[in-house]
Design an enzyme around this catalytic site. Structure first.
Site, PDB file in Angstrom:
ATOM      1  N   ALA A 169     -28.388 -25.644  43.341  1.00  0.00           N
ATOM      2  CA  ALA A 169     -28.394 -24.357  43.505  1.00  0.00           C
ATOM      3  C   ALA A 169     -26.981 -23.448  43.269  1.00  0.00           C
ATOM      4  O   ALA A 169     -26.939 -22.747  42.573  1.00  0.00           O
ATOM      5  CB  ALA A 169     -28.995 -23.810  44.740  1.00  0.00           C
ATOM      6  N   ASP A 170     -25.922 -24.294  43.969  1.00  0.00           N
ATOM      7  CA  ASP A 170     -24.544 -23.660  43.946  1.00  0.00           C
ATOM      8  C   ASP A 170     -23.931 -23.813  42.543  1.00  0.00           C
ATOM      9  O   ASP A 170     -23.380 -23.038  41.941  1.00  0.00           O
ATOM     10  CB  ASP A 170     -23.557 -24.285  44.908  1.00  0.00           C
ATOM     11  CG  ASP A 170     -23.995 -23.853  46.381  1.00  0.00           C
ATOM     12  OD1 ASP A 170     -23.696 -22.743  46.975  1.00  0.00           O
ATOM     13  OD2 ASP A 170     -24.571 -24.526  47.270  1.00  0.00           O
ATOM     14  N   MET A 171     -23.960 -24.858  42.163  1.00  0.00           N
ATOM     15  CA  MET A 171     -23.352 -25.222  40.673  1.00  0.00           C
ATOM     16  C   MET A 171     -24.268 -24.244  39.541  1.00  0.00           C
ATOM     17  O   MET A 171     -23.597 -23.836  38.721  1.00  0.00           O
ATOM     18  CB  MET A 171     -23.540 -26.528  40.275  1.00  0.00           C
ATOM     19  CG  MET A 171     -22.789 -27.388  41.401  1.00  0.00           C
ATOM     20  SD  MET A 171     -21.005 -27.103  41.631  1.00  0.00           S
ATOM     21  CE  MET A 171     -20.267 -28.298  40.351  1.00  0.00           C
ATOM     22  N   TYR A 172     -25.485 -24.369  39.744  1.00  0.00           N
ATOM     23  CA  TYR A 172     -26.155 -23.494  38.696  1.00  0.00           C
ATOM     24  C   TYR A 172     -25.758 -21.947  38.654  1.00  0.00           C
ATOM     25  O   TYR A 172     -25.749 -21.470  37.634  1.00  0.00           O
ATOM     26  CB  TYR A 172     -27.756 -23.763  38.989  1.00  0.00           C
ATOM     27  CG  TYR A 172     -28.859 -23.548  37.765  1.00  0.00           C
ATOM     28  CD1 TYR A 172     -28.374 -23.913  36.537  1.00  0.00           C
ATOM     29  CD2 TYR A 172     -29.962 -22.635  37.867  1.00  0.00           C
ATOM     30  CE1 TYR A 172     -29.151 -23.610  35.488  1.00  0.00           C
ATOM     31  CE2 TYR A 172     -30.547 -22.366  36.853  1.00  0.00           C
ATOM     32  CZ  TYR A 172     -30.027 -22.879  35.429  1.00  0.00           C
ATOM     33  OH  TYR A 172     -31.281 -22.325  34.571  1.00  0.00           O
ATOM     34  N   GLY A 174     -23.097 -20.756  39.988  1.00  0.00           N
ATOM     35  CA  GLY A 174     -21.526 -20.652  39.390  1.00  0.00           C
ATOM     36  C   GLY A 174     -21.581 -20.605  37.836  1.00  0.00           C
ATOM     37  O   GLY A 174     -20.938 -19.758  37.230  1.00  0.00           O
TER      38      GLY A 174
END
Length: 404
Positions: A169-172, A174
Site C-alpha cells: 500500500a505504501d509503495m503503491y 508513493g
C-alpha cells in the site's frame, strides 16, 4: 553529453515520514528535483527509529531518503515557522503524509501554503484521504491492505491470512504520488497554478484489484475469490511448485505455454481434457498433481533449465541472498553503493526506472538529522546571527555526526 534530469530545477519540500511520502520524494530526487527533507526535533522522521540498525543508523531511513538534503527545525517557534514559510515560497512541490487536519494546526495545510505560493503542488498521503467517514481515522499500509480485500485472498482457508511482508500500500501510493505530481507540474505550465493532490492508501489498494472486483460485480455478487494458498485454481497452471531442493513458480495459464509444458512433461499431461483453460480449471487438482510430480523429481536448477528450454515462464523462489547474487540484478544496477559519513560503504536497493539519455543514480546519501540546516538557512537569506541563535535555542537541531 546527456540531458539534464527531467525534474532539474524543481524544488520539493518533503514534510513526510515513514514510507509512502519519503519514497515518493526519493523518486522525485532521483529524477533531478532538489528535495529538502524537513524533520521535527528531536528525533526527526519516525522512520529513523525503524530498523534494521547499524551504528545507530536506520537502513530503512537510508533507503527511502537518499538523494535529499535535510533540515531539522521546530516549526512551532515563530522563527522556525518563518524559515519554513520562506522555504515553501521557493518550492514547487510539498509532500506530507499526516492525518487530515494535523498540518492545518501548524499553519502548513494546503490553503495556507497555496496563499503564500499559488504555484505550489501539494501532495497529501493519508490512510483514507481527506473526505469520507473514515478520513480522520489513523492508519498504516497494513490497515489498507486488510480493508481492501487484498489480504482476504492470501493464504489457506481456515487459517489467518498472512502479512504481505512488503509494504504494497505504501509503495503503491508513493508511485501514484510521483505520477500525480509530475502531471500537476505539467498542468501548471498552462494554468500557472498548483493544486492539492489527495492520495489515500486505501484507495490505492482498491484500485490495484485486477480480477476480484470484476468477478464479484460481473457475477451479480454471487462469486467471491477464495483463498487458495500457493495455487490459482481458476487459472491453472499458475503458482508455486516444489522442486527436490526448493520451490519454483510456473506461469503456464495460457494455452500456448500449457502446450509447451505438457509436451515437456509428457504422459498424462498430454490428455486433451487439459487443452483449454476451462478444461484445466475443471480438472485443476489432477493437472496440478501432474506438474508437482514432475517438478518435485528435479533439482531447482534442472527444473528451470528444462522450463527455459521449453519457453515456459518460470523462476526460482529466491531468498534475499540469492537475489543480491543474481546476475540480472547486477546487470540492471538494482543495488546502489554509497559512502555514508557514519557507516562507510552501504548497499541499498536502487529505483527501477532507467532513462536513455540521463543518469538517475542517486547523488546523495540520505541526510543525517539536520545535516543541511546552515546551508539551507543561508540560501533562504537568514542572517548568520539568527542562525546561531536558532541553533543555540534548539530551533535548528542536528545530530552530532552532522557537525563534522
Amino acid at each position: 553529453m546527456g540531458q539534464d534530469l527531467p525534474l532539474t530545477g524543481i524544488r520539493v519540500v518533503d514534510y513526510s515520514h515513514f514510507l509512502a511520502g519519503p519514497h515518493m520524494s526519493r523518486c522525485l530526487a532521483a529524477m533531478g528535483a532538489d528535495v529538502i527533507k524537513v524533520e521535527r526535533p528531536s528525533g526527526g522522521d519516525a522512520g529513523r527509529a525503524h530498523g534494521y540498525f547499524k551504528d545507530g543508523q536506520s537502513g530503512y531511513f537510508l533507503q527511502q531518503n537518499m538523494g535529499k538534503r535535510g533540515i531539522c527545525v521546530d516549526v512551532r517557534d515563530p522563527r522556525g515557522a518563518d524559515m519554513m514559510m520562506r522555504l515553501v515560497e521557493t518550492a514547487d512541490v510539498f509532500v506530507e503524509n499526516y492525518r487530515p487536519g494535523a498540518l492545518e494546526k501548524l499553519g502548513l495545510g494546503y490553503k495556507a501554503l497555496a496563499a503564500r505560493n499559488p504555484r505550489l503542488v501539494y501532495c497529501s498521503v493519508s490512510a483514507y484521504g481527506h473526505t469520507g467517514p473514515d478520513s480522520k481515522r489513523p492508519g498504516f499500509g497494513l490497515i489498507a491492505e486488510a480493508k481492501s480485500g487484498a489480504m482476504a485472498q492470501l493464504g489457506t482457508e481456515g487459517e489467518p491470512p498472512p502479512l504481505l511482508r512488503i509494504p504494497i500500500a505504501d509503495m503503491y501510493a508513493g508511485m501514484h504520488g510521483v505520477s500525480a505530481i509530475c502531471a500537476a507540474l505539467f498542468g501548471r505550465v498552462s494554468s500557472g497554478k498548483g493544486q492539492h493532490i489527495d492520495l489515500a492508501l486505501y484507495d490505492c489498494m482498491i484500485s490495484i484489484h485486477d480480477y476480484a472486483v470484476q468477478r464479484y460485480t460481473f457475477s451479480d455478487g454471487r462469486e467471491l475469490p477464495r483463498r487458495t494458498g500457493s495455487d490459482s485454481p481458476e487459472t491453472p497452471i499458475y503458482g508455486v511448485f516444489p522442486s527436490s531442493d526448493g520451490y519454483v513458480v510456473i506461469a503456464a495459464q495460457v494455452d500456448d505455454a500449457w502446450a509447451r509444458l505438457a509436451n515437456l512433461i509428457g504422459g498424462a499431461a498430454l490428455d486433451p481434457k487439459f487443452a483449454t483453460p476451462a478444461g484445466r480449471a475443471a480438472h485443476y487438482m489432477e493437472a496440478t498433481a501432474i506438474v508437482k510430480a514432475w517438478s518435485s523429481a528435479l533439482a531447482t536448477r534442472d527444473c528451470l533449465a528444462a522450463l527455459d528450454a521449453a519457453s515456459v515462464p518460470s523462476a526460482a523462489v529466491q531468498t534475499i541472498d540469492q537475489v543480491l547474487a543474481d546476475p540480472q540484478v547486477e546487470a540492471r544496477q538494482m543495488m546502489v553503493e554509497q559512502d555514508h559519513p557514519v557507516l562507510g560503504k552501504v548497499r541499498l536497493p536502487n529505483l527501477p526506472f532507467k532513462f536513455s539519455d540521463c543518469d538517475t543514480t542517486p547523488r546523495r546519501v540520505a541526510p543525517l538529522l539536520g545535516q543541511h540546516n546552515m546551508e539551507i538557512a543561508r540560501e533562504l537569506g537568514i542572517a548568520e546571527s539568527e542562525i546561531a541563535d536558532m541553533q543555540r535555542e534548539s530551533i535548528l537541531v542536528n545530530e552530532p555526526a552532522a557537525d563534522s
